[in-house]
Scaffold this motif. Structure first.
Motif, PDB file in Angstrom:
ATOM      1  N   ASN A   2       0.846  -1.183   0.000  1.00  0.00           N
ATOM      2  CA  ASN A   2       0.000   0.000   0.000  1.00  0.00           C
ATOM      3  C   ASN A   2       0.885   1.238   0.000  1.00  0.00           C
ATOM      4  N   GLN A   3       0.648   2.163  -0.927  1.00  0.00           N
ATOM      5  CA  GLN A   3       1.540   3.295  -1.092  1.00  0.00           C
ATOM      6  C   GLN A   3       1.367   4.377  -0.031  1.00  0.00           C
ATOM      7  N   THR A   4       0.226   4.450   0.615  1.00  0.00           N
ATOM      8  CA  THR A   4       0.026   5.416   1.696  1.00  0.00           C
ATOM      9  C   THR A   4       0.545   4.813   2.998  1.00  0.00           C
ATOM     10  N   GLN A  80      -5.512   8.772   0.911  1.00  0.00           N
ATOM     11  CA  GLN A  80      -4.059   8.904   0.834  1.00  0.00           C
ATOM     12  C   GLN A  80      -3.473   9.756   1.959  1.00  0.00           C
ATOM     13  N   ASN A 123       1.796  -1.224   6.262  1.00  0.00           N
ATOM     14  CA  ASN A 123       2.868  -1.524   5.318  1.00  0.00           C
ATOM     15  C   ASN A 123       4.242  -1.429   5.958  1.00  0.00           C
ATOM     16  N   ASP A 210       8.729   3.447  -1.616  1.00  0.00           N
ATOM     17  CA  ASP A 210       8.258   4.560  -2.439  1.00  0.00           C
ATOM     18  C   ASP A 210       6.834   4.953  -2.085  1.00  0.00           C
ATOM     19  N   PRO A 211       6.555   5.231  -0.778  1.00  0.00           N
ATOM     20  CA  PRO A 211       5.210   5.628  -0.408  1.00  0.00           C
ATOM     21  C   PRO A 211       4.910   7.057  -0.827  1.00  0.00           C
TER      22      PRO A 211
END
Length: 213
Positions: A2-4, A80, A123, A210-211
């Motif tokens: 998960n990017q956030t 986000q 994450n 790379d969040p």
């Protein structure tokens, strides 16, 4: 991943989860979610008689943590907005397995699986551990009335269960980094260099994932 950023701080009772979570939230300006402890009406009775009050205690924690996780997902992660939490709901399984009878644990896990299906996972997990002596000293220093009757043997078993669970978690979730810090060797409350070390390690981990900043 998960990017956030969804960062969960975990470890046994008294290890410093809340103190570190607050420091991380203040430093990065991430939304802070804290677990409900003293509001649990069964907890004092639980520490006096674990067998009698374990099911009520664990069900209270499960329902409240589920509600917080639902709010976290809806209001923050889905938009986000990064969050810090001083627990994650998976800890419920550690406590439930430690305290519930086989019959109650089976019923409990059916409810747990229904509630947590599709819910977001952290994450990054920051896992704090410490010796029993350190845990007991910190519990004594913070002076919560409700924790005065904690049995050291219970706390020691809980610490062992945490370690075993985290090893299994790392084996089954290689995509979720677990950052380990030893509370016997670090004092991130009093020592700013120790806290800075945690910040640096976390930042490097988030950079590798790379969040969204």
């Amino acid at each position: 991943m998960n990017q956030t950023p969804f960062i969960a701080v975990e470890g046994p009772i008294g290890v410093g989860k809340t103190s570190l979570s607050r420091a991380l939230s203040a430093h990065y300006q991430f939304e802070l979610f804290q677990e409900i402890v003293e509001e649990n009406p069964f907890l004092g009775k639980f520490y006096d008689d674990i067998e009698e009050w374990s099911f009520q205690t664990e069900m209270f924690f499960l329902s409240h943590r589920y509600k917080q996780l639902e709010e976290m997902d809806k209001k923050y992660l889905s938009n986000q907005l990064p969050v810090i939490s001083d627990y994650h709901i998976f800890k419920n399984k550690i406590f439930a397995q430690q305290t519930l009878s086989d019959k109650h644990f089976s019923k409990y896990m059916k409810i747990y699986d229904i509630l947590t299906e599709g819910m977001p996972e952290p994450n990054v997990i920051i896992y704090l551990n410490a010796s029993l002596e350190t845990l007991l000293n910190r519990i004594s220093q913070r002076g919560r009335q409700i924790e005065k009757s904690i049995d050291p043997a219970y706390l020691e078993r809980l610490s062992s269960d945490y370690e075993r669970f985290m090893q299994e978690f790392e084996a089954h979730h290689p995509d979720i980094p677990v950052l380990r810090f030893n509370g016997d060797e670090m004092d991130f409350v009093s020592n700013q260099q120790d806290l800075h070390t945690i910040f640096q390690t976390l930042e490097q981990t988030l950079k590798e994932g790379d969040p969204v900043k």
